[in-house]
Design a protein around this motif. Structure first.
Motif, short mmCIF file in Angstrom:
data_model
loop_
_atom_site.label_atom_id
_atom_site.label_comp_id
_atom_site.label_asym_id
_atom_site.label_seq_id
_atom_site.Cartn_x
_atom_site.Cartn_y
_atom_site.Cartn_z
N PHE A 132 44.30 53.83 47.63
CA PHE A 132 43.35 54.55 46.78
C PHE A 132 43.55 54.24 45.30
N PRO A 133 44.77 54.25 44.76
CA PRO A 133 44.92 53.88 43.34
C PRO A 133 44.48 52.46 43.03
N ILE A 134 44.74 51.54 43.96
CA ILE A 134 44.28 50.16 43.75
C ILE A 134 42.76 50.11 43.71
N ALA A 135 42.12 50.81 44.65
CA ALA A 135 40.66 50.85 44.68
C ALA A 135 40.11 51.50 43.42
N TYR A 136 40.78 52.53 42.94
CA TYR A 136 40.33 53.21 41.72
C TYR A 136 40.38 52.29 40.51
N MET A 137 41.49 51.56 40.37
CA MET A 137 41.62 50.64 39.25
C MET A 137 40.57 49.53 39.32
N LEU A 138 40.30 49.04 40.51
CA LEU A 138 39.29 47.99 40.66
C LEU A 138 37.89 48.52 40.37
N ALA A 139 37.61 49.73 40.84
CA ALA A 139 36.26 50.30 40.66
C ALA A 139 35.98 50.66 39.21
N ARG A 140 37.02 51.02 38.46
CA ARG A 140 36.83 51.45 37.08
C ARG A 140 37.13 50.34 36.07
N SER A 141 37.54 49.20 36.53
CA SER A 141 37.87 48.11 35.61
C SER A 141 36.61 47.41 35.12
N ASN A 142 36.63 47.00 33.87
CA ASN A 142 35.53 46.25 33.28
C ASN A 142 35.85 44.76 33.16
N SER A 143 36.96 44.36 33.73
CA SER A 143 37.37 42.97 33.65
C SER A 143 36.44 42.08 34.45
N ARG A 144 36.27 40.86 33.97
CA ARG A 144 35.42 39.91 34.68
C ARG A 144 36.11 39.38 35.94
N TRP A 145 37.41 39.70 36.08
CA TRP A 145 38.17 39.24 37.24
C TRP A 145 38.20 40.26 38.37
N VAL A 146 37.39 41.31 38.27
CA VAL A 146 37.41 42.35 39.30
C VAL A 146 37.03 41.78 40.66
N GLY A 147 36.00 40.95 40.68
CA GLY A 147 35.58 40.35 41.94
C GLY A 147 36.68 39.52 42.57
N MET A 148 37.39 38.76 41.75
CA MET A 148 38.49 37.95 42.26
C MET A 148 39.64 38.82 42.77
N LEU A 149 39.95 39.88 42.03
CA LEU A 149 41.03 40.78 42.44
C LEU A 149 40.67 41.51 43.73
N LEU A 150 39.42 41.92 43.86
CA LEU A 150 38.99 42.57 45.10
C LEU A 150 39.07 41.61 46.27
N ALA A 151 38.69 40.36 46.03
CA ALA A 151 38.78 39.35 47.09
C ALA A 151 40.22 39.13 47.51
N LEU A 152 41.14 39.11 46.53
CA LEU A 152 42.56 38.95 46.86
C LEU A 152 43.08 40.14 47.64
N ALA A 153 42.58 41.33 47.31
CA ALA A 153 43.05 42.54 47.99
C ALA A 153 42.66 42.54 49.46
N ILE A 154 41.49 42.00 49.76
CA ILE A 154 41.03 42.01 51.16
C ILE A 154 41.22 40.66 51.84
N PHE A 155 41.83 39.71 51.13
CA PHE A 155 42.04 38.38 51.72
C PHE A 155 42.84 38.42 53.02
N PRO A 156 43.87 39.29 53.15
CA PRO A 156 44.61 39.31 54.42
C PRO A 156 43.75 39.53 55.65
N LEU A 157 42.58 40.17 55.48
CA LEU A 157 41.70 40.38 56.64
C LEU A 157 41.18 39.06 57.20
N LEU A 158 41.21 38.01 56.39
CA LEU A 158 40.72 36.71 56.84
C LEU A 158 41.78 35.95 57.63
N LEU A 159 43.02 36.41 57.59
CA LEU A 159 44.10 35.75 58.30
C LEU A 159 44.29 36.37 59.68
N SER A 160 44.79 35.57 60.60
CA SER A 160 45.06 36.07 61.94
C SER A 160 46.16 37.12 61.90
N ASN A 161 45.98 38.16 62.70
CA ASN A 161 46.99 39.20 62.79
C ASN A 161 48.31 38.63 63.30
#
Length: 272
Positions: free
Chosen positions: A75-104
C-alpha cells in the motif's frame, strides 16, 4: 440490445461451464472410485484428525501473515506511485509488477539459491561472523512466507494503486489546508477512501496464498505442509482420490468464505 449482449457473453459462459465448473464439480463430488457420500464423510473426518487440523491452521495462518505483509508493504508503494508527479512513474510501476511476468517456478528457485545452507544469505552471515554455521532457512514456514510475499506483492501493489488513483489528490490538499499533516491525511483521507481496493487486494492475496502449490512445495518441508501440498500428496503419492476431493472441497469453501466476507466488508465500507 440485451439479447445481443447475452449472445456475446454466451461463448465465454459455455467455455467457463464446460472447462471449469463441470470438471470442478465432477472432481469434488464424483472422484474416481467414490461418490458424494464418501467425500462428505472424508471431509467431516478431517476436522477430527489432528494432522489435518494442523494443516488447515498452518494454511490459514500463512495466508493471513502473507496478506498482512503484502498490504503493509504494497500500500505505501502504491500510494507513492499514485501521488508522484515524476515522469518515471510508469517505469517504476512496470518494475513493481515485473515479477508477474516471470515464471513462479523461476522465482521460487531463486529463493533456493538465497536461503540454502550454502546460499547467498548463509554465506553472508558466516562471512560477517554473525553465525558460525549457516542457518537452515529452507523447509520452514519462514521460507514459504518469503516466497509467497514475493509472489503476491505485485498483485497487492496493482490493486492498491488502482484504488488510490481514484482518490482525488485535491482531497489531500483540502485536508492539509485544514491543518492535517501528511500522516493524518494519509490515515484519515487516503486509507478510508481506498479501503475497497485494499479489501480486494487482501482477498486476492489470501486466496492465492492459501491455494498456491509450487512455492510451498519447493520451500516448505515435510513438516510444513499446506492444503495444496497435501492435495498433491493424495493425488500423486497416496492415490486417495476421496481424500483429495475432500481437501479440494475444504480449499474451495475457504476461498469462497473469504470472498463472501470481503464482499460484505466492501459493501459496509461503501455505505458508511
Amino acid at each position: 440490445m440485451k439479447t445481443r449482449a447475452g449472445l456475446l457473453v454466451l461463448p465465454g459462459m459455455l467455455i467457463l461451464v464446460a472447462g471449469l465448473i463441470v470438471p470442478a464439480i465432477a472432481f469434488l463430488f464424483f472422484p474416481r472410485g467414490s461418490g458424494p457420500g464418501q467425500v462428505f464423510a472424508a471431509f467431516a473426518g478431517m476436522f477430527s484428525d489432528p494432522f489435518m487440523l494442523a494443516i488447515h491452521a498452518r494454511t490459514i495462518w500463512i495466508g493471513l501473515v502473507v496478506t498482512a505483509l503484502c498490504i503493509l508493504l504494497g500500500f505505501p508503494i502504491a500510494y507513492m506511485l499514485a501521488r508522484s508527479n515524476s515522469r518515471w512513474v510508469g517505469m517504476l510501476l512496470a518494475l513493481a509488477i515485473f515479477p508477474l511476468l516471470l515464471s513462479n517456478v523461476v522465482r521460487t528457485f531463486g529463493w533456493l539459491v538465497v536461503l540454502g545452507s550454502q546460499g547467498v544469505l548463509g554465506r553472508l552471515l558466516t562471512g560477517l561472523g554473525l553465525v558460525e554455521t549457516a542457518p537452515q532457512l529452507l523447509a520452514s514456514e519462514f521460507a514459504i512466507v518469503l516466497g509467497l510475499i514475493q509472489l503476491f506483492l505485485p498483485l497487492s501493489i496493482i490493486s492498491s494503486y488502482s484504488a488510490i488513483a481514484q482518490v482525488e489528490p485535491t482531497l489531500d490538499e483540502a485536508a492539509r489546508s485544514l491543518g492535517a499533516g501528511p500522516i493524518r491525511t494519509f490515515w484519515s483521507v487516503v486509507v478510508p477512501l481506498s479501503m475497497p481496493g485494499v479489501i480486494v487486494a487482501a482477498t486476492l492475496v489470501f486466496a492465492g496464498a492459501c491455494t498456491a502449490y509450487t512455492t510451498p512445495y519447493l520451500l516448505g518441508g515435510s513438516s510444513d505442509k499446506m492444503l495444496s501440498t497435501q492435495l498433491f500428496y493424495y493425488t500423486d503419492t497416496n492415490i486417495n482420490w476421496t481424500m483429495a476431493a475432500a481437501v479440494a472441497m475444504s480449499m474451495t469453501i475457504l476461498v469462497f468464505a473469504v470472498s463472501s466476507l470481503s464482499s460484505v466488508a466492501g459493501r459496509l465500507g461503501r455505505t458508511q
